[in-house]
Design an enzyme around this catalytic site. Sequence first.
Site, mmCIF file in Angstrom:
data_model
loop_
_atom_site.group_PDB
_atom_site.id
_atom_site.type_symbol
_atom_site.label_atom_id
_atom_site.label_comp_id
_atom_site.label_asym_id
_atom_site.label_seq_id
_atom_site.Cartn_x
_atom_site.Cartn_y
_atom_site.Cartn_z
ATOM 1 N N ASP A 140 43.586 60.239 46.151
ATOM 2 C CA ASP A 140 42.741 59.260 46.333
ATOM 3 C C ASP A 140 43.276 58.215 47.282
ATOM 4 O O ASP A 140 43.624 57.031 47.157
ATOM 5 C CB ASP A 140 42.538 58.466 45.137
ATOM 6 C CG ASP A 140 41.148 57.511 45.160
ATOM 7 O OD1 ASP A 140 40.657 57.663 46.193
ATOM 8 O OD2 ASP A 140 41.097 56.749 44.136
ATOM 9 N N GLU B 251 55.906 45.357 40.432
ATOM 10 C CA GLU B 251 56.258 44.434 41.539
ATOM 11 C C GLU B 251 54.772 43.658 41.827
ATOM 12 O O GLU B 251 54.060 44.285 41.977
ATOM 13 C CB GLU B 251 57.056 45.060 42.621
ATOM 14 C CG GLU B 251 56.232 45.848 43.423
ATOM 15 C CD GLU B 251 57.097 46.544 44.538
ATOM 16 O OE1 GLU B 251 57.558 45.393 45.298
ATOM 17 O OE2 GLU B 251 57.175 47.595 44.789
ATOM 18 N N TYR B 252 55.233 42.479 42.234
ATOM 19 C CA TYR B 252 53.909 41.737 42.669
ATOM 20 C C TYR B 252 53.722 41.787 44.115
ATOM 21 O O TYR B 252 54.531 41.618 44.986
ATOM 22 C CB TYR B 252 53.835 40.254 42.185
ATOM 23 C CG TYR B 252 52.617 39.424 42.787
ATOM 24 C CD1 TYR B 252 51.372 39.728 42.202
ATOM 25 C CD2 TYR B 252 53.058 38.315 43.523
ATOM 26 C CE1 TYR B 252 50.376 38.824 42.422
ATOM 27 C CE2 TYR B 252 51.685 37.559 44.011
ATOM 28 C CZ TYR B 252 50.557 37.854 43.428
ATOM 29 O OH TYR B 252 49.396 37.087 43.809
ATOM 30 N N SER C 186 45.135 44.277 47.889
ATOM 31 C CA SER C 186 44.904 45.486 48.380
ATOM 32 C C SER C 186 44.595 45.432 49.828
ATOM 33 O O SER C 186 44.128 44.548 50.442
ATOM 34 C CB SER C 186 43.649 46.211 47.825
ATOM 35 O OG SER C 186 42.579 45.489 47.738
ATOM 36 N N GLU D 205 51.947 40.097 46.986
ATOM 37 C CA GLU D 205 50.927 38.900 47.409
ATOM 38 C C GLU D 205 49.841 39.204 48.000
ATOM 39 O O GLU D 205 48.949 38.150 47.892
ATOM 40 C CB GLU D 205 52.054 37.981 48.121
ATOM 41 C CG GLU D 205 53.234 37.469 47.660
ATOM 42 C CD GLU D 205 54.462 38.488 47.670
ATOM 43 O OE1 GLU D 205 54.260 39.577 47.628
ATOM 44 O OE2 GLU D 205 55.385 38.019 47.521
HETATM 45 P P1 AMP Z 1 44.155 49.012 40.169
HETATM 46 O O1 AMP Z 1 43.816 48.525 38.895
HETATM 47 O O2 AMP Z 1 45.445 49.166 40.301
HETATM 48 O O3 AMP Z 1 43.246 49.294 40.942
HETATM 49 O O4 AMP Z 1 44.327 47.257 40.643
HETATM 50 C C1 AMP Z 1 43.112 46.411 40.576
HETATM 51 C C2 AMP Z 1 43.335 45.382 41.630
HETATM 52 O O5 AMP Z 1 44.490 44.582 40.995
HETATM 53 C C3 AMP Z 1 43.779 45.697 42.818
HETATM 54 O O6 AMP Z 1 42.760 46.182 43.771
HETATM 55 C C4 AMP Z 1 44.597 44.813 43.314
HETATM 56 O O7 AMP Z 1 43.757 43.642 44.090
HETATM 57 C C5 AMP Z 1 45.132 44.168 41.953
HETATM 58 N N1 AMP Z 1 46.469 44.429 41.926
HETATM 59 C C6 AMP Z 1 46.875 45.631 41.242
HETATM 60 N N2 AMP Z 1 48.232 45.855 41.237
HETATM 61 C C7 AMP Z 1 48.580 44.663 41.966
HETATM 62 C C8 AMP Z 1 50.092 44.403 42.298
HETATM 63 N N3 AMP Z 1 51.158 45.134 42.202
HETATM 64 N N4 AMP Z 1 50.261 43.170 43.158
HETATM 65 C C9 AMP Z 1 49.219 42.528 43.146
HETATM 66 N N5 AMP Z 1 47.744 42.872 43.168
HETATM 67 C C10 AMP Z 1 47.544 43.904 42.411
#
Ligand code: AMP
Length: 990
Positions: free
Chosen positions: A750, A704-705, A710, A707
């Site tokens: 984490d 899911e997205y 983090s 918006e």
């Molecule tokens: P990750 O590899 O899961 O740490 O993702 C890297 C970055 O991508 C995160 O710090 C978020 O900024 C963005 N991100 C990851 N998953 C999502 C999501 N489901 N919706 C929006 N942004 C995301």
Amino acid sequence: MALHWWIYPLLHTLHFILTSDAARSYPANEVTLLDSMSAPGDLGWVAYPPEGWEEISVMDERNTPMRTYQVCNVMEAYQNNWLRTSWIPRDGAHRIYIEIKFTLRDCNSLPGVPGTCKETFNMYYYESNNNNLWYIKETQYIKIDTIAADESFTQVDVGDRVMKLNTEVRDIGSLTKKGFYLAFQDVGACIALVSVRVYYKKCPLTIRNLAEFPDKVTEGDSSLVEVRGSCVNNSEEYDVPKMHCSADGGWLVPIGRCVCKPGYEEKKDTCQPCRPGFYKASSMDAYCMKCPPHSYSYQESSSQCTCEKNYYRAETDPKAMPCTRPPTAPENPISTTNETSIILEWSPPRDSGGRNDITYNVHCKKCAGDSRRCSVCGSGLHFIPRQFGLTYTKVLVTNLLPHMNYTFNLEALNGVSELSSRPKQYVSINVTTSQAGDAQLNVILKERRSKDSITLAWQGPDHANGVIVEYEVIYYEKNQKDQNYTVLRTKSNSMTVDGLKPGTTYVFRVKAHTSGGHGTYGGEIELETSQEDMLAIGDPNQPTIMAVSIAGGIVLLIFLVTCFVISGRHCGYIKAKQDPDEEKMQFHHGQVRLPGSRTYVHPHTYEDPNQAVRDFAKEIDASCIRIERVIGAGEFGEVCSGRLKLPGKREIYVAIKSLKAGYSEKQRRDFLSEASIMGQFDNPNIIRLEGVVTKCKPVMIITEYMENGSLDSFLRKRDGQFTVIQLVGMLRGIASGMKYLSDMNYIHRDLAARNILVNGNFVCKVSDFGLSRVLEDDPEAAYTTRGGKIPIRWTAPEAIAYRKFTSASDVWSYGIVMWEVMSYGERPYWEMSNQDVIKAIDEGYRLPAPMDCPAVLHQLMLDCWQKARGDRPKFGQIVNILDKLIRNPSCLKTLAIDAAWSGNSLQDPCTPDSSAITTVDEWLDGIKMGQYKENFASAGYTTLDTVVYINSSDLCRIGVTIVGHQKRILWSIQNLHTMANQMHGTHIQV
Ligand code: AMP
């Protein structure tokens, strides 16, 4: 025939009306050029032919002749009688008004007059630069109008008749020459021209909004003229003052304004100086104000008041604030020494100097044993959180050298300390550190365990006073210390302890002996021998395959039996815990999965990890996905946002993680492990997996997205923009997600704000479930002495020291997330190094409450950071506590800072309800100082805004002489502002 007989009585009667009329002043916007009634001497008007218009004068009460003209040749036909005025200068006017007052006989009222009798006359003008024309041709005149008597004229009784006095006004516009003549043409009427007034209109001088607007002559047409005003004396332009002058001589609404300069206030369109004892700091202030306490002004028109002797005003202090002075020294210093570190604590100064911006500096001097060789401590010492500019009355000092005398001088400062030339006031604490070798050895580098032996290795002390001669290891069975313990010695920094019982926990401590003497034992390390003859290996460099396969074998057996016997379900995979250590713990504690309860299944328990993906993640056809933009970078490749349209479903926004090209099979497995973990969860506070794309490249994970990305960066961008309740709502969501995970026996390891995602409705969801994430992905993770990579600032001490990761260690991390949230994304422990963080935590230091943090939330953080993990709350309890707070927000009103000083128990953060404080009496009751209500009232402190600058001498003066009471009141005063802002979103006006 001249009919004079009717005009005389009329003139006598008119005399009264017209003289009183003349005495009446004309409107201020009319400038008279000619007034036949008041012109002194001969009017100089010309009448022709001589038997036409005739001047008739009467005297007013001051014996001034009033000149009127009459003509009444009604009996003869073809009359053409002209009466021409003298030259009238135009005086710069563009439009001229002519007001005539006259009477006109009605032909019917004259007996026997022929039909040629008229009841009108004509008015003309002739423009000329010359004032001495004696003759103007009739054809040269320009006609203004034919004048007739109208019906609205004044009625005047003349004997038995009623005469009507007419007033008519005509105007002529666009005049260009210096002056003009007027002429009245009679063509056979019976007229008495009683008065002629010629005038023009102007907008008269006026003052509006402290700006003076000069006289302005109106335009000939009907246009508006913009006029700029000039500021009156002692005022200045705030906004260019302007007004428009209308054609009929009226000013329209003023624009802009002037304001009185500093030191002056507005009184009746002028700026008057402030009296001595008063001041006005800014031109924007409306009135002069009384000098604030401890300041004076002897002169008129002061823009600020001068501070009394020994009182000061800091550059940034508002002029309305009382002058203040430096604080006295801090009081009641105490120190708690712990080997090579010391905690210094003190009370705030007795007199804060009238300010609430107190900070503290700690100056340090060290003397070797004989006290003769003293020097400044230098940079070797660590002050946590810092040495200078402390805002709390506590500091931890580490890295002290053994066998030294340290003197710490504590100094209190406030915003005016720098301005005072008086010597600073200190309070000192002397500390002598203990003898040689005092260095702790609480970091065990590696250990190896079998069923009857444990091998330990450790690191030498950082600051040993002399050469290390040997180490001493003491160990005993957990909880058996009093009965039996063993001491062993070694020259090396490792040791194997044999002859231990299987499956038993032992406590180990190590200390160093140096040439200078004995140190003290380091922290306790608990280690457990294995049940069976197998190895539990902490060193990542050791071969692990054996241990894992043996442990895995046992677990596999247990869970196979569990699956078949308890649930009776078919198991294509083995349900196990995520970590071999954890598995063991679970096994020991006899926790067996109950039917119906969901337990997380570790993907590595599948022989074929692809099967785990197939079991837990839905395969999505790549054609259903539309990638739109890159939003982040993950460990394995980019993270994009886009849309997913599955057949028969609504299109939704999704995040798409893709595996970059050139990956190894292991990377593919690790990448997809996140999907097979995430796919097992179904909770509104856990990021939802939509599916995976594995059948074509690139391999993708679709979630899911969210918006708002983090949580850490989201909060930093919106610093200070949420209410406490909103923040608690976010924390509640995270805690609820974590409760779900812990109920499923999943340990996150984490948990940090950077691994929480926030959607458009500010719902927080736990994310980041990859297997390798802590090791590889998290930039915060650092290698520990045991070789593992751990995000130190977020991790519980037992997880750092010996990898004891449990839901309780997740609770510790949750406490750190709470702190991150309440401080809007501040970095935990600020700029301290990881090593200092570990040390400080071990010394008992915990993060202080973030600014404006409710006491109850900081207490919850502290509970999450209990050293003993069994003392930490469970996630279920945390959710319940936060739910209660959301239902009862008054519990959030006591700020941590207030609770700390008001003496309220943190266990009971709901009292007193500081939000309800609106009066001095309520405030005093709230801080249990109600006995002073009368003292405050009789000293004139009747509203809260009057008490905010009270200092300790004021308190003495009004009869609060007990120091403890003074302190309580002064600290509460310091917090009044904060409370008011926090609770009501308003300021107490001072
Ligand atoms: P990750 O590899 O899961 O740490 O993702 C890297 C970055 O991508 C995160 O710090 C978020 O900024 C963005 N991100 C990851 N998953 C999502 C999501 N489901 N919706 C929006 N942004 C995301």
